[in-house]
Design a protein around this motif. Structure first.
Motif, PDB file in Angstrom:
ATOM      1  N   GLU A  64      58.920 -10.894   7.967  1.00 27.73           N
ATOM      2  CA  GLU A  64      58.937  -9.685   8.795  1.00 27.73           C
ATOM      3  C   GLU A  64      57.958  -9.923   9.933  1.00 27.73           C
ATOM      4  OE1 GLU A  64      58.268  -5.992   6.884  1.00 27.73           O
ATOM      5  OE2 GLU A  64      59.809  -6.310   5.341  1.00 27.73           O
ATOM      6  N   ARG A 110      54.585 -10.735   5.974  1.00 28.43           N
ATOM      7  CA  ARG A 110      54.497  -9.807   7.114  1.00 28.43           C
ATOM      8  C   ARG A 110      53.487 -10.350   8.104  1.00 28.43           C
ATOM      9  NH1 ARG A 110      55.002  -6.892   2.417  1.00 28.43           N
ATOM     10  NH2 ARG A 110      56.812  -5.487   2.344  1.00 28.43           N
ATOM     11  N   THR A 136      57.994 -11.582   0.626  1.00 34.07           N
ATOM     12  CA  THR A 136      58.008 -11.230   2.043  1.00 34.07           C
ATOM     13  C   THR A 136      56.672 -11.575   2.694  1.00 34.07           C
ATOM     14  OG1 THR A 136      59.588  -9.426   1.673  1.00 34.07           O
ATOM     15  CG2 THR A 136      58.277  -9.340   3.698  1.00 34.07           C
TER      16      THR A 136
END
Length: 295
Positions: A124, A95, A93
């Motif tokens: 994200e 961010r 992921t």
């Protein structure tokens, strides 16, 4: 032994200064984060956060712990992520925190292609105009304009290197009220102003032509926090609007808005992706940095 998840929860809440805000960033409930911080405080035997109905702030002990934890957890995450080097394609992921203007005008041309090239990465993306410590809030990187870059960060250009602020109004409005020939003429017009989420309102519009800079303080019937509402009001004839050229360009193209004083539109440098200078970089971030450097 202290749970790393509880330490991470404390860092998230302290960075966001809010259990609810941290929960939105991490995809967790505010109550679960509160439980994690409570467990950590009980285990350490010291209060780490001062909680009121309005705010959450680190105690002195919490601030000292936060100062050491942010880089330490970053290194732990990067070290665990190192196994991505042994994959054909990185996973994990990313961010990312960026201003609203960047997420609407620049990232739509970048993100879909990047994600298509890296199917194992989840992005994200948090879009906001508040100036926050993105690392303390749990992000891997942020996007900012040059004057707001933090120290000790690596900065990589992203998007157009030159942008402009533009001014425009509905043709019907200009037919009725007249077309400004100089920035000072704006003082005789109704203007649509913008207020950022931080509470700061753009009170001064700045123009430049042939080395001459003119700053005016507009007035008008609308102060907005949502650019879409402001654009709709401008199209409806409420008054002049002053915003990123990218927001106004489609409306200039289809004739719903008319450029005002285009020779006076001021240029500024484009944004940068910034991230901490450290030896171990998370694989999703490294892939994104490599991607924007190639594009």
């Amino acid at each position: 032994m202290t749970d790393l998840a509880d330490l991470d929860a404390f860092v998230a809440v302290a960075g966001a200064r809010s259990f609810r805000g941290a929960g939105k960033l991490r995809g967790l409930s505010a109550s679960s984060l509160s439980d994690a911080v409570r467990r950590l405080e009980e285990r350490l035997g010291v209060r780490l956060l001062n909680r009121t109905t309005r705010s959450v702030t680190p105690t002195e002990a919490g601030a000292r712990l936060l100062e050491r934890l942010v880089p330490a957890l970053g290194e732990v995450g990067a070290a665990l992520d190192m196994v991505n080097d042994y994959r054909d394609s990185p996973t994990g992921t990313l961010r990312l925190n960026a201003p609203i203007g960047v997420t609407r005008l620049i990232l739509p041309r970048i993100v879909p292609t990047f994600l298509a090239a890296h199917p194992g990465i989840t992005l994200e993306l948090s879009s906001e105009d508040r100036f926050i410590d993105v690392l303390a809030a749990g992000f891997d990187a942020g996007i900012r304009y040059e004057e707001r870059l933090e120290q000790d960060m690596i900065a990589v250009p992203i998007g157009p290197r030159v942008e402009r602020f533009a001014c425009g109004a509905a043709p019907a409005y200009l037919d009725a009220r007249g077309r400004p020939e100089h920035p000072r003429d704006i003082l005789r017009h109704a203007c649509i102003r913008h207020r950022f989420a931080s509470g700061v309102t753009i009170n001064t519009w700045e123009f430049e032509c042939d080395g001459e800079i003119v700053r005016v303080t507009p007035d008008g019937p609308l102060i907005g926090t949502d650019i879409e509402i402001e654009l709709m009001a401008a199209v409806a004839g409420t008054g002049l609007i002053f915003a990123f050229e990218g927001f106004l360009a489609p409306l200039f193209a289809d004739g719903r808005l008319e450029p005002v004083l285009p020779d006076w539109w001021q240029s500024y440098s484009g944004p940068f992706l910034y991230y901490p200078s450290r030896r171990l970089m998370p694989a999703p971030l490294r892939a994104f940095v490599d991607f924007i450097r190639r594009t």
